[in-house]
Scaffold this active site. Structure first.
Site, PDB file in Angstrom:
ATOM      1  CG  ASN A 482      19.644 -29.348  -0.181  1.00  0.00           C
ATOM      2  OD1 ASN A 482      19.667 -30.497  -0.582  1.00  0.00           O
ATOM      3  ND2 ASN A 482      20.682 -28.766   0.389  1.00  0.00           N
ATOM      4  CG  ASP A 483      14.978 -32.727  -4.227  1.00  0.00           C
ATOM      5  OD1 ASP A 483      14.095 -31.999  -3.742  1.00  0.00           O
ATOM      6  OD2 ASP A 483      14.997 -33.054  -5.423  1.00  0.00           O
ATOM      7  CB  CYS A 484      20.364 -33.785  -0.271  1.00  0.00           C
ATOM      8  SG  CYS A 484      20.549 -34.474  -1.924  1.00  0.00           S
ATOM      9  CG  ASN A 486      16.268 -36.000   2.724  1.00  0.00           C
ATOM     10  OD1 ASN A 486      17.322 -36.573   2.490  1.00  0.00           O
ATOM     11  ND2 ASN A 486      15.619 -35.321   1.795  1.00  0.00           N
ATOM     12  CD  GLN A 499      15.250 -37.532  -1.870  1.00  0.00           C
ATOM     13  OE1 GLN A 499      15.399 -38.558  -2.532  1.00  0.00           O
ATOM     14  NE2 GLN A 499      16.264 -36.809  -1.440  1.00  0.00           N
TER      15      GLN A 499
END
Length: 811
Positions: A482-484, A486, A499
């Site tokens: 999940n790149d979101c 952070n 990111q």
């Protein structure tokens, strides 16, 4: 409601109205040249890299939508129309769009004139072919002015859309008979050009957008089309285009065809010019000659059809469940091919400008593609591995043209290394090609530091093993899948990347999801060690896995489900202790797929919590409750409005993980129910709600917290395609490649009485019949191979060229 229908016999989706909720597109091309085409003829073309080799322009956030494309205009006595309705939007007497395997056919009729625009990218050539067929269906002769039009991109799509002070002066073209050569920058640094041609003499042409459209005109009503002729303009800077005009007469009942082509030509540096300042057109002329007649175009279409027939014949399902059969045998695999080719780089949502190929994305896409063309999968694995760093971490993205890491995004996404193990193990299970592990592969594309691929996998495993946090769980870095999410970035001000703001090497923030990956793919790595007789390494690998598994069962457990993470302050994420975001989908799926908690009952409890807290009529949402305020310690995930994208949207990519996990526990009914909720063919009837194409998967669907609950976005390029094919083919239908051969171990809904699968595997063809006389969900009673019973579910490995008959009885 529906806007079209499946034509299973012709392997097409047929769209009956141009007014679909959104443009419904198709991909043309399967090698180096690609075009996207919508159901009204919109789209764009590129060679290999949608940013660096863009042939035609597309304006993503323009209004009206989908104006750019390869356009055909017909001026019939002042009535101007397009076979695909757009961009003139003249009401047609009839309209059909047929999206097929690598081709699209737009058919329109107006006032007794029928026009068919047939678009495809032929095998083995870097071009798009558009054949226009006109028919006069009336009893009187008809005189028409017909135009074909494209707007050229000045190659680098990012520069093309921003550097106007330069680009308004660089456009160059050359016209030779019916061929328009787009040669911008060719005389300096480039060795490539585009050619837009027709196979018939033109009445007139234009290469200047201002001349064709009008300075204040546009594609909806070009000045040249309204006038009935072009002005033979030659572009000097500004916006170069290609436009052909034909003034023709059709007798009653007569048909005429015109073949158009858009090609990419690359010359060796020493052969750039045929004379001083004259571009070498020999390769372009040869290309045009290959598609000069209808017979040649027909042959190219047949070759394309044969290619797809052969490709898809390697995995075919007959179950009596019509929607299941069409998705497994055709559309899901077709989308897997597209996502393998594109990763997330070029769609109607991904501009092809910013990101290139994803490291984890490409690894996952390979999971659903490897059975189709194993040799290309092998090449892709080596390309991906070459972007890895020596410590085992990796660039998060790389450019398809250069195959080098994209430094704009950088590294530090700590799930990336483990995906390399996942895709390599999948390749080995499919092919048995152990030689790939001996291939020398560069680190960071530096061949002086090349090591065998096995060493790359070893460093992938060690990277995670040596980057554990306070709870013994893997550190998350910038983010995991999940790149979101952070947890180390702390993006506080507008313009700061979620990111890459702040450090990526935080020593505290941990991921339970990566822990599940470490257990699942670490065990696959240990199996590779076993086969290579690396006994000590296999044992130490399993010792490391056991420690992370225990940390997951303790620090990663929240009482009724697996926690998602620990943030940079050591506070749990995805816990009942949180006021919002108490439960996440990702660790429930991945941890149970890894077998974590299966013996202790925790896996069962986790999936029960998913069903009770995350399930909806349109799929399983990513988290609950949705975040209603921005959380600096969580980052982008909390920046979305509730119900959208990662903030409690239905992220279709990880819905298959839940379905796979349910099969691990033997829940065939539940696994199939989850599968159907996001499966396009099963939700075709709600296309007015869903909005995206009913023949391919989308990345996300708005969750129950959103005002547009059920609306999808980001179709085509999504890991949903590969993971869903893995889910339905291996976990539900149970045809599982292993390092030692095929295993058949289904977990199906009890209502499915049986099915047959034709599966090409390591050169042999297996014809597998599964019967379910006792209406069970899981359990194999007997297996026979070529009439002889065998023990267990692992089929004997057949020789290449053999045909194997397999009968499986469940019970």
């Amino acid at each position: 409601m529906r806007f079209g229908h499946f034509d299973d016999a012709r392997r097409e989706y047929v769209i009956d109205t141009p007014r679909t909720p959104l443009p419904w597109i198709n991909y043309l091309g399967s090698e180096d040249f690609f075009s996207l085409v919508s159901n009204t003829g919109g789209g764009y073309s590129f060679y290999r890299d949608a940013r660096l080799r863009r042939l035609t322009r597309y304006r993503y956030n323009n209004s009206p939508l989908d104006m750019d494309g390869h356009r055909i205009y017909i001026n019939d006595g002042g009535t101007i129309w397009n076979p695909g309705w757009q961009p003139a939007k003249t009401e047609l007497d009839s309209y059909t769009c047929r999206h097929g395997l690598g081709y699209t056919i737009l058919q329109g009729e107006k006032n007794g004139i029928a026009a068919a625009q047939e678009l495809f990218v032929p095998r083995g050539d870097a071009c798009e072919i558009d054949r226009l067929t006109l028919e006069n269906k009336t009893a009187a002769p008809r005189t028409l002015d017909v135009f074909s039009y494209v707007e050229f991109c000045l190659w680098d799509a990012m520069d093309d859309s921003s550097n106007f002070q330069r680009n308004f002066s660089t456009g160059e073209v050359e016209v030779v008979e019916s061929a328009i050569y787009h040669k911008t920058e060719y005389r300096e640094r480039r060795d490539h050009y585009a050619v837009f041609w027709a196979n018939a003499p033109v009445t007139s042409f234009d290469t200047s957008r201002d001349a064709f459209c009008g300075v204040y005109g546009g594609p909806a009503a070009p000045e040249a089309v309204k006038a009935g002729h072009c002005s033979n303009s030659i572009a000097h800077g500004w916006a170069p285009v290609g436009a052909h005009h034909f003034h023709l007469t059709l007798a009653p009942g007569e048909k005429k065809s015109i073949i158009f082509g858009l090609g990419y030509i690359e010359n060796p540096v020493r052969e750039k010019f045929s004379a001083p300042g004259i571009i070498n057109k020999a390769r372009a002329e040869a290309m045009m000659a290959r598609y000069a007649t209808d017979a040649q175009v027909d042959a190219a279409r047949r070759a394309l059809a044969d290619y797809w027939q052969e490709l898809l014949s390697g995995w075919q399902l007959t179950s009596g469940e019509e929607k299941l059969d069409r998705m497994v045998s055709l559309w899901n695999q077709y989308q897997c091919m597209v996502t393998f080719n594109m990763s997330r780089s070029a769609s109607y949502y991904e501009s092809g400008i910013g990101r290139g190929m994803g490291f984890r994305d490409s690894c996952q896409d390979l999971l659903g593609f490897v059975h189709m063309i194993p040799s290309r999968a092998r090449e892709r694995i080596l390309d991906i591995a070459a972007t890895q760093f020596e410590d085992g971490s990796a660039y998060h993205q790389y450019q398809p043209l250069t195959k080098k890491g994209n430094s704009d995004v950088g590294s530090g996404f700590n799930d990336d290394p483990l995906w390399l193990i996942a895709c390599t193990a999948a390749y080995l299970r499919e092919t048995g090609d152990w030689s790939i592990l001996d291939e020398p592969v560069a680190f960071d594309n530096d061949v002086t530091r090349a090591q065998p691929l096995m060493e790359h996998l070893r460093r992938s495993f060690r990277y995670t093993h040596t980057h554990l946090g306070p709870h013994g769980l893997p550190l998350i870095g910038r983010a995991d899948w999940n790149d979101c999410l952070n947890l180390n970035c702390f993006s506080e001000h507008p313009g700061e990347s979620f990111q890459i703001t702040g450090p990526s090497e935080g020593p505290v923030a941990e991921s339970v999801f990566i822990a599940g990956m470490f257990v699942k793919y670490g065990r696959e790595y240990a199996e590779l060690c076993d086969h290579l007789h690396l006994t000590e390494e296999a044992a130490s690998t399993r010792t490391a896995i056991d420690a992370v598994e225990q940390a997951t069962l303790t620090a990663g457990w929240d009482g009724a489900w697996f926690r998602r993470a620990y943030d940079a302050f050591g506070a749990p994420v995805g816990s009942r202790e949180c006021d919002e975001g108490q439960i996440f989908i990702e660790p429930q799926g991945m941890c149970v797929m890894a077998g974590i908690g299966r013996e202790t009952g925790q896996a069962e409890a986790a999936l029960k919590s998913v069903e009770e807290r995350l399930d909806t009529p349109y799929g399983v949402v990513l988290l609950q409750p949705a975040y209603t305020t921005y959380r600096l310690n969580l980052g982008e995930i909390s920046s979305y409005p509730p119900g959208y994208k990662e903030n409690a949207g239905i992220f279709c990519h990880n819905n298959p993980w839940i379905s796979c996990a349910e099969t691990v526990l033997g829940h065939g009914d539940r696994a199939f129910a989850v599968y159907k909720k996001t499966c396009p063919a099963y939700i075709e009837d709600i296309s007015e709600i869903h909005r995206t194409e009913p023949y391919v998967y989308s990345q996300m669907v708005a969750g129950r917290d959103a005002p547009t609950f059920g609306e999808a976005k980001n179709s085509w390029l999504t890991g949903t395609a590969a993971w869903t094919f893995v889910n339905v083919s291996q976990y539900i239908l149970g045809i599982q490649p292993t390092l030692d051969g095929l295993c058949v171990d289904p977990c199906i809904p009890h209502t499915l009485a049986g099915y047959t699968v034709t599966r090409r595997y390591r050169g042999a063809v297996y014809h597998i019949r599964v019967e379910n006389p006792h209406a069970v969900q899981k359990g194999v009673q007997s297996v026979t191979v070529n009439g002889a019973p065998i023990a267990g579910t692992l089929l004997p490995l057949a020789k290449a060229g053999e045909s194997v008959e397999v009968s499986v009885i469940l019970g």
